[in-house]
Design a protein around this motif. Sequence first.
Motif, PDB file in Angstrom:
ATOM      1  N   GLY A 142      -5.106   4.946  -3.808  1.00  0.00           N
ATOM      2  CA  GLY A 142      -5.034   5.790  -5.005  1.00  0.00           C
ATOM      3  C   GLY A 142      -5.424   7.227  -4.685  1.00  0.00           C
ATOM      4  O   GLY A 142      -4.794   8.180  -5.160  1.00  0.00           O
ATOM      5  N   SER A 190      -4.453  -5.462   5.065  1.00  0.00           N
ATOM      6  CA  SER A 190      -4.276  -4.808   6.357  1.00  0.00           C
ATOM      7  C   SER A 190      -2.797  -4.890   6.771  1.00  0.00           C
ATOM      8  O   SER A 190      -2.177  -5.926   6.570  1.00  0.00           O
ATOM      9  CB  SER A 190      -5.143  -5.507   7.399  1.00  0.00           C
ATOM     10  N   ILE A 192      -4.473   4.209 -11.367  1.00  0.00           N
ATOM     11  CA  ILE A 192      -5.544   3.238 -11.644  1.00  0.00           C
ATOM     12  C   ILE A 192      -6.101   2.763 -10.312  1.00  0.00           C
ATOM     13  O   ILE A 192      -5.409   2.115  -9.526  1.00  0.00           O
ATOM     14  CB  ILE A 192      -5.008   2.036 -12.462  1.00  0.00           C
ATOM     15  N   GLY A 193      -7.354   3.131 -10.028  1.00  0.00           N
ATOM     16  CA  GLY A 193      -7.997   2.756  -8.774  1.00  0.00           C
ATOM     17  C   GLY A 193      -8.095   3.942  -7.833  1.00  0.00           C
ATOM     18  O   GLY A 193      -7.074   4.507  -7.420  1.00  0.00           O
ATOM     19  N   ALA A 194      -9.340   4.346  -7.523  1.00  0.00           N
ATOM     20  CA  ALA A 194      -9.542   5.476  -6.604  1.00  0.00           C
ATOM     21  C   ALA A 194     -10.054   4.985  -5.259  1.00  0.00           C
ATOM     22  O   ALA A 194     -11.063   5.439  -4.742  1.00  0.00           O
ATOM     23  CB  ALA A 194     -10.495   6.499  -7.221  1.00  0.00           C
ATOM     24  N   GLY A 251     -15.961  -7.726   3.160  1.00  0.00           N
ATOM     25  CA  GLY A 251     -14.972  -7.060   2.310  1.00  0.00           C
ATOM     26  C   GLY A 251     -13.901  -8.070   1.905  1.00  0.00           C
ATOM     27  O   GLY A 251     -13.799  -9.138   2.511  1.00  0.00           O
ATOM     28  N   THR A 259     -12.119  -2.472  -1.528  1.00  0.00           N
ATOM     29  CA  THR A 259     -11.805  -2.925  -0.163  1.00  0.00           C
ATOM     30  C   THR A 259     -12.003  -1.812   0.860  1.00  0.00           C
ATOM     31  O   THR A 259     -12.379  -2.060   2.006  1.00  0.00           O
ATOM     32  CB  THR A 259     -10.345  -3.435  -0.125  1.00  0.00           C
ATOM     33  N   THR A 260     -11.773  -0.576   0.433  1.00  0.00           N
ATOM     34  CA  THR A 260     -11.859   0.542   1.375  1.00  0.00           C
ATOM     35  C   THR A 260     -13.272   0.736   1.924  1.00  0.00           C
ATOM     36  O   THR A 260     -13.470   1.353   2.960  1.00  0.00           O
ATOM     37  CB  THR A 260     -11.356   1.829   0.679  1.00  0.00           C
ATOM     38  N   TYR A 289      -7.478  -6.370  -8.016  1.00  0.00           N
ATOM     39  CA  TYR A 289      -7.171  -6.607  -9.437  1.00  0.00           C
ATOM     40  C   TYR A 289      -5.741  -6.206  -9.801  1.00  0.00           C
ATOM     41  O   TYR A 289      -5.378  -6.192 -10.977  1.00  0.00           O
ATOM     42  CB  TYR A 289      -8.158  -5.837 -10.325  1.00  0.00           C
ATOM     43  N   TRP A 329     -14.626   3.848 -15.516  1.00  0.00           N
ATOM     44  CA  TRP A 329     -13.499   3.833 -16.456  1.00  0.00           C
ATOM     45  C   TRP A 329     -12.573   2.686 -16.052  1.00  0.00           C
ATOM     46  O   TRP A 329     -11.610   2.874 -15.296  1.00  0.00           O
ATOM     47  CB  TRP A 329     -12.773   5.170 -16.394  1.00  0.00           C
ATOM     48  N   ALA A 377      -2.953   1.052  -8.476  1.00  0.00           N
ATOM     49  CA  ALA A 377      -3.485   0.947  -7.103  1.00  0.00           C
ATOM     50  C   ALA A 377      -4.862   0.294  -7.176  1.00  0.00           C
ATOM     51  O   ALA A 377      -5.827   0.786  -6.599  1.00  0.00           O
ATOM     52  CB  ALA A 377      -3.558   2.334  -6.462  1.00  0.00           C
TER      53      ALA A 377
END
Length: 483
Positions: free
Chosen positions: A14, A336, A8-10, A309, A41-42, A204, A171, A200
């Motif tokens: 992830g 970080s 969950i989370g790319a 961010g 965040t990335t 959230y 999704w 990931a």
Amino acid sequence: MLYDVAIIGAGVVGGLIARELSRYRLKIVMVERSHDVAMGTTKANSAIVHAGYDAECGSLKAKLNVEGSRMMESLCRKLGVKYLRNGSLVVAYRPQDMERIGKLYERGKKNGVEGLEILDTEKLHQMEPSLSQEAVGALFAPSGAIVCPYELNIAAVGNAMDNGAELLLDWEVTKITEDGDGYTLWSGENHLSARYVINASGVYADHVAAMVGDSSFTIRPRKGQYMLLDHDCVGSVTHTLFNVPNELGKGILVTPTVDQNLLLGPTAEDQEDREDVSTTPEGLEKVQENARKVIPSVNLRGVITAFAGLRAVGSTGDFIIESPRQGFWNVAGIESPGLSSAPAIAVYVTELLAGQGLLLEEKEDFMEERVAVHRFNELSMEEKNRVIRENPLYGHVICRCESITEGEIVEAIRQNPGARDLDGVKRRTRAGMGRCQGGFCGPLVTEILSRELGIPLEKVTKFGGGSYLNVGKTREEHIHEND
Ligand SMILES: Cc1cc2nc3c(=O)[nH]c(=O)nc-3n(C[C@H](O)[C@H](O)[C@H](O)COP(=O)(O)OP(=O)(O)OC[C@H]3O[C@@H](n4cnc5c(N)ncnc54)[C@H](O)[C@@H]3O)c2cc1C
């Protein structure tokens, strides 16, 4: 559909976990709530590969930072991601701060950071001549580096996909139910099942953990605001310049980027809102004030954009990589040095899954490398001519500020995970990243997206959702249609 592992989370975490798992005969899916990868965040951070002297000895942060930093250069080479080992300096401006520098040095040595050195005033100014005359000494970490975080994220996801992992965008996991052999993830009416689930999901992650009844931690967003200066403002700055850290983090820095811009920031502001990435005059003033203190000659008229961010600050103070229930793993609180640690987090999580029964059978055909989008601007004249002969679209410059060609944009739309909106093209190619911020190339990129995706111009968005770029038609177009 039953998967072995659902992530969950790319984001970068992830994405790199998916890439690491895709070495093995596993059915993997990444589910991402946004319209593209690298949207959390990335997308907006300092892009530093920290050496590893900052985190408390014995913490997961310290261990995974040092390991991740050692892995990063070779990983970036394999994935075609920009990386530069420029070295970092933690600069003291008052003699009493040298004591803190000494402590960082000792901690770094205990954490296993190689090559640390305490610099006196003379050596420091030799190394970084544009630094303020007030600087009295510094900690030098030669293994400190810079990277392009969203490029790394996109390349990790792309490489995982090239090795068979699936990606579902738009999704958002809204509910998780447990069944006999794993979990079912729900996104509204849509659902899929997996034996192992990795949470990931960045800021959230506590909400997602709560979906399986785990309330052992919370996440608090901490905003960081930045200003980005144009290429001609980098001057002689070569190292990443930190101040002595405080309780809110590593403080505001000045650093060149891998694309030869100068980055100033971030602030550190705790907030409740998990979406608010607005910048404020007060925040940006702080960033400028610091920049003037560090590099008195800095050209602040060269600012081309400002952004913010959100750090996912976990309630435990360390990375939270734990399994509250069989098969469900939180990879949370990855603030970080999360970017620096991400390659090591991926390996660590894979080992933990294996320890919990996931069978890891290596694939013979795993592709470790990924062909990056051509960087036309970086090619020799001979190579440019060859590329244009093979595909004339490389002879058509679309973004004049950054010299990005139509060929590169088409490649970015076609490769895994393909760009689907204007910002997606920008992150993959740099079209729109320059001084005019897409004012000139935006409409041209929109047309290319419309053509390549086979959608009408009005359906092209800036970043998905309702962020349409063209709404309605001009009077003239209506007249032509009625001719
Ligand atoms: C100001 C700032 C400066 C930083 N500087 C550095 C630095 O210099 N060096 C460094 O090492 N680290 C740095 N970091 C930390 C680094 O950026 C993060 O550790 C890293 O990007 C975290 O990646 P991630 O994949 O965990 O999170 P994200 O990139 O946020 O990815 C999480 C993904 O989960 C998705 N998601 C959330 N909820 C759901 C859901 N319910 N369903 C589906 N998808 C969902 C999100 O859309 C998002 O794409 C900084 C962070 C900030 C904010």
